[in-house]
Design an enzyme around this catalytic site. Structure first.
Site, PDB file in Angstrom:
ATOM      1  N   ARG A  45       0.822  -1.213   0.000  1.00 30.07           N
ATOM      2  CA  ARG A  45       0.000   0.000   0.000  1.00 30.07           C
ATOM      3  C   ARG A  45       0.857   1.263   0.000  1.00 30.07           C
ATOM      4  NH1 ARG A  45      -3.138  -3.394   3.243  1.00 30.07           N
ATOM      5  NH2 ARG A  45      -5.153  -3.836   2.296  1.00 30.07           N
ATOM      6  N   CYS A  46       1.943   1.248   0.758  1.00 26.03           N
ATOM      7  CA  CYS A  46       2.829   2.420   0.788  1.00 26.03           C
ATOM      8  C   CYS A  46       3.423   2.655  -0.594  1.00 26.03           C
ATOM      9  CB  CYS A  46       3.930   2.235   1.824  1.00 26.03           C
ATOM     10  SG  CYS A  46       3.316   2.160   3.526  1.00 26.03           S
ATOM     11  N   GLN A  47       3.857   1.581  -1.223  1.00 25.05           N
ATOM     12  CA  GLN A  47       4.427   1.710  -2.557  1.00 25.05           C
ATOM     13  C   GLN A  47       3.386   2.228  -3.535  1.00 25.05           C
ATOM     14  OE1 GLN A  47       7.481  -0.995  -3.668  1.00 25.05           O
ATOM     15  NE2 GLN A  47       6.471  -1.404  -5.634  1.00 25.05           N
ATOM     16  N   LEU A  50       2.899   6.035  -2.864  1.00 22.19           N
ATOM     17  CA  LEU A  50       4.015   6.871  -3.285  1.00 22.19           C
ATOM     18  C   LEU A  50       4.236   6.813  -4.794  1.00 22.19           C
ATOM     19  CD1 LEU A  50       4.320   7.089  -0.215  1.00 22.19           C
ATOM     20  CD2 LEU A  50       6.753   7.310  -0.619  1.00 22.19           C
TER      21      LEU A  50
END
Length: 153
Positions: A45-47, A50
């Site tokens: 999810r972070c990837q 971003l």
């Protein structure tokens, strides 16, 4: 307590993935800044979040807003991740003291040792103009929220 709209943004100096350090007050003096707290590098999810910012960086550039991503990962991990993903914006490490900056913004999830997904738009005087905090780390921030916030500058 989470920092809110109208509050002065807590200043910090942290190791930057690109090398050296980054001081927030130096950044906001040059242009508005959006701080993007995220739980962990190399996570799905972070990837995705971003990469969405990376792929839409023109939205921020058109508003003359500098993007600064921040997590509790080491600056070495952040450097490797930034190089792998081609992030053209700053990433800084809140690794040590662990989560201190996230704590100053009220978004450190102490029981998990990570930051919540939280974003803060900071103007050139260091005042928070907009924020979004999603303590449930499975909930991603929509790009449209950034667009709406940037339109207020």
């Amino acid at each position: 307590m989470t920092i809110r709209t109208g509050d002065q943004a807590p200043d910090f100096t942290l190791p930057a993935a690109a090398g050296g350090t980054l001081t927030l007050s130096d950044a906001w003096r040059g242009s508005p800044v959006v701080l993007v707290f995220f739980p962990l590098a190399f996570s799905g999810r972070c990837q995705a979040e971003l990469c969405e910012i990376r792929d839409n960086i023109g939205v921020f550039q058109d508003a003359a807003v500098r993007v600064i991503g921040i997590s509790v990962d080491s600056h070495h991990s952040l450097r490797a991740w930034a190089e792998q993903q081609g992030y053209g914006f700053d990433l800084v490490s809140d690794f040590w003291p662990h989560g201190e900056v996230a704590g100053a913004y009220g978004v450190f999830l102490r029981d998990r040792g990570i930051a919540a997904r939280a974003s803060f738009l900071i103007d050139t005087e260091g005042a928070v103009r907009w924020s979004v905090v999603t303590p449930d780390t499975t909930v991603v921030r929509p790009l449209d929220g950034y667009r709406e916030a940037l339109a207020t500058l």
